[in-house]
Enzyme design. Structure first.
Site, PDB file in Angstrom:
ATOM      1  N   HIS A  71      -7.720  -0.095   5.641  1.00  0.00           N
ATOM      2  CA  HIS A  71      -7.148  -0.112   4.282  1.00  0.00           C
ATOM      3  C   HIS A  71      -8.200   0.000   3.184  1.00  0.00           C
ATOM      4  O   HIS A  71      -7.877   0.364   2.062  1.00  0.00           O
ATOM      5  CB  HIS A  71      -6.429  -1.440   4.030  1.00  0.00           C
ATOM      6  N   CYS A  93     -10.660   3.879   6.436  1.00  0.00           N
ATOM      7  CA  CYS A  93     -10.252   5.221   6.864  1.00  0.00           C
ATOM      8  C   CYS A  93     -10.860   6.251   5.899  1.00  0.00           C
ATOM      9  O   CYS A  93     -10.793   6.074   4.680  1.00  0.00           O
ATOM     10  CB  CYS A  93      -8.736   5.329   6.841  1.00  0.00           C
ATOM     11  N   HIS A 121      -0.230  -4.364  -1.856  1.00  0.00           N
ATOM     12  CA  HIS A 121      -0.748  -3.837  -0.583  1.00  0.00           C
ATOM     13  C   HIS A 121      -2.281  -3.750  -0.640  1.00  0.00           C
ATOM     14  O   HIS A 121      -2.846  -3.299  -1.644  1.00  0.00           O
ATOM     15  CB  HIS A 121      -0.146  -2.449  -0.313  1.00  0.00           C
ATOM     16  N   GLU A 123      -4.397  -1.740   0.526  1.00  0.00           N
ATOM     17  CA  GLU A 123      -4.962  -0.411   0.217  1.00  0.00           C
ATOM     18  C   GLU A 123      -4.958  -0.160  -1.293  1.00  0.00           C
ATOM     19  O   GLU A 123      -5.927   0.379  -1.859  1.00  0.00           O
ATOM     20  CB  GLU A 123      -4.160   0.686   0.934  1.00  0.00           C
ATOM     21  N   THR A 161      -1.579   6.002   0.750  1.00  0.00           N
ATOM     22  CA  THR A 161      -1.530   7.037   1.798  1.00  0.00           C
ATOM     23  C   THR A 161      -0.227   7.025   2.596  1.00  0.00           C
ATOM     24  O   THR A 161       0.169   8.038   3.151  1.00  0.00           O
ATOM     25  CB  THR A 161      -2.688   6.857   2.801  1.00  0.00           C
ATOM     26  N   ASN A 219       3.861   1.129   7.053  1.00  0.00           N
ATOM     27  CA  ASN A 219       4.334   2.407   7.621  1.00  0.00           C
ATOM     28  C   ASN A 219       5.408   2.185   8.678  1.00  0.00           C
ATOM     29  O   ASN A 219       6.304   3.005   8.843  1.00  0.00           O
ATOM     30  CB  ASN A 219       3.154   3.270   8.090  1.00  0.00           C
TER      31      ASN A 219
HETATM   32  S1  SF4 Z   1      -2.217   6.289   8.059  1.00  0.00           S
HETATM   33 FE1  SF4 Z   1      -3.624   7.930   7.501  1.00  0.00          FE
HETATM   34  S2  SF4 Z   1      -4.799   7.077   5.810  1.00  0.00           S
HETATM   35 FE2  SF4 Z   1      -3.849   5.345   6.845  1.00  0.00          FE
HETATM   36  S3  SF4 Z   1      -5.358   4.694   8.338  1.00  0.00           S
HETATM   37 FE3  SF4 Z   1      -4.019   6.145   9.368  1.00  0.00          FE
HETATM   38  S4  SF4 Z   1      -5.082   8.128   9.194  1.00  0.00           S
HETATM   39 FE4  SF4 Z   1      -5.965   6.738   7.671  1.00  0.00          FE
END
Ligand code: SF4
Length: 277
Positions: A71, A93, A121, A123, A161, A219
């Site tokens: 993140h 990332c 969040h 991130e 993201t 996600n």
């Molecule tokens: S979802 Fe995409 S931005 Fe997030 S950690 Fe995974 S590869 Fe990286």
């Protein structure tokens, strides 16, 4: 019952890289992760067994090194680690690092930054911390207050993201139509959009859908919402122990997908149990 597994289920590139980096870290030195490395108990416990625990802040805990998760973190955290002579294992990332650099550069170039995402969040907290003035953070169109923006300013727009494209598009289109000077860079990660597209496609073909991942994972939650809107018989589970036989009464085909922080052994256990059902 036929089981249809999404090809994109499980660790994305950034999470796999972060987990591998954490397990490769020399744990003979006092090492902590800043926040849990991923939203998965089994992985967190394995790291504990290796002697790597997690802390929420660098404050007051003596350590030799700190692992930064996928993140990412605000710029200040690197400065603080440096001041305290703590070695940083940076598993941010690369797609997130790219956003840090983008907002930092555009602010220096005179843009105000609009960041679409959830302010709580990690991130988003991290990205916000790469600007001096802070970003205008918008969770959705309802939070967009045009009266607080100026037509004299230039705005640079990016998003979390893992955010839903429809939410981002709605805000960007509204700003454009209202005549604001905006520059938009799409920062939604392709791993996320591919996973969501595939989940959408599978959910439309099956009688039941299983989404594997933590409820704390953004996600995973988005995957659940997408699948549930198409296939009402959708269930979000942490692992195989949460599967309930009754969900599959009369089901001929079940789809399976998993969030970016779900390890492959957890997915395999779910598949084995579904085959038994
Ligand atoms: S979802 Fe995409 S931005 Fe997030 S950690 Fe995974 S590869 Fe990286």
């Amino acid at each position: 019952m036929k089981v249809l597994l999404a090809k994109s289920a499980g660790f994305c590139f950034g999470v796999k890289r972060a987990v591998d980096m954490a397990f490769d870290t020399d744990a003979t030195k006092t090492t902590y992760t800043l926040g849990h490395i991923i939203h998965n108990e089994a992985v967190i416990n394995k790291l504990h067994n290796k002697g790597i625990h997690s802390v929420e802040e660098l404050d007051n805990i003596p350590m030799d090194q700190v692992i930064i998760r996928a993140h990412g973190v605000p710029e200040d955290v690197y400065k603080e680690a440096n001041d305290k002579a703590i070695h940083v294992v940076d598993a941010t990332c690369p797609y997130v690092t790219k956003i840090h650099k983008l907002v930092n550069r555009h602010e220096r170039d005179g843009y105000k930054i609009i960041l679409i995402g959830d302010a709580k969040h990690p991130e988003i907290i991290g990205i916000n911390g790469w600007t001096k003035e802070g970003c205008i953070i918008l969770k959705n169109i309802d939070e967009l207050d045009l009266s607080k923006l100026s037509k004299e300013e230039r705005y640079f727009v990016v998003s979390q993201t893992t955010y839903k494209k429809a939410v981002v598009d709605e805000i960007v289109n509204t700003l454009e139509q209202a005549g604001y000077d905006i520059k938009f860079t799409n920062t939604i990660c392709s791993a996320t959009s591919e996973r969501q597209d595939e989940a959408r496609e599978i959910a439309g073909q099956v009688d039941a859908m299983v989404v594997i991942g933590s409820r704390l994972s953004s996600n995973t939650q988005k995957l659940y919402e997408i699948c549930q809107s198409i296939c009402p018989n959708t269930h979000c589970i942490d692992d195989a122990s949460m599967l309930e036989k009754e969900w599959f009464d009369g089901v001929e085909e079940v789809g399976v997908t998993a969030g970016a922080s779900t390890p492959s052994d957890v997915i395999n256990e779910v598949l084995t149990k579904l085959e038994q059902i």
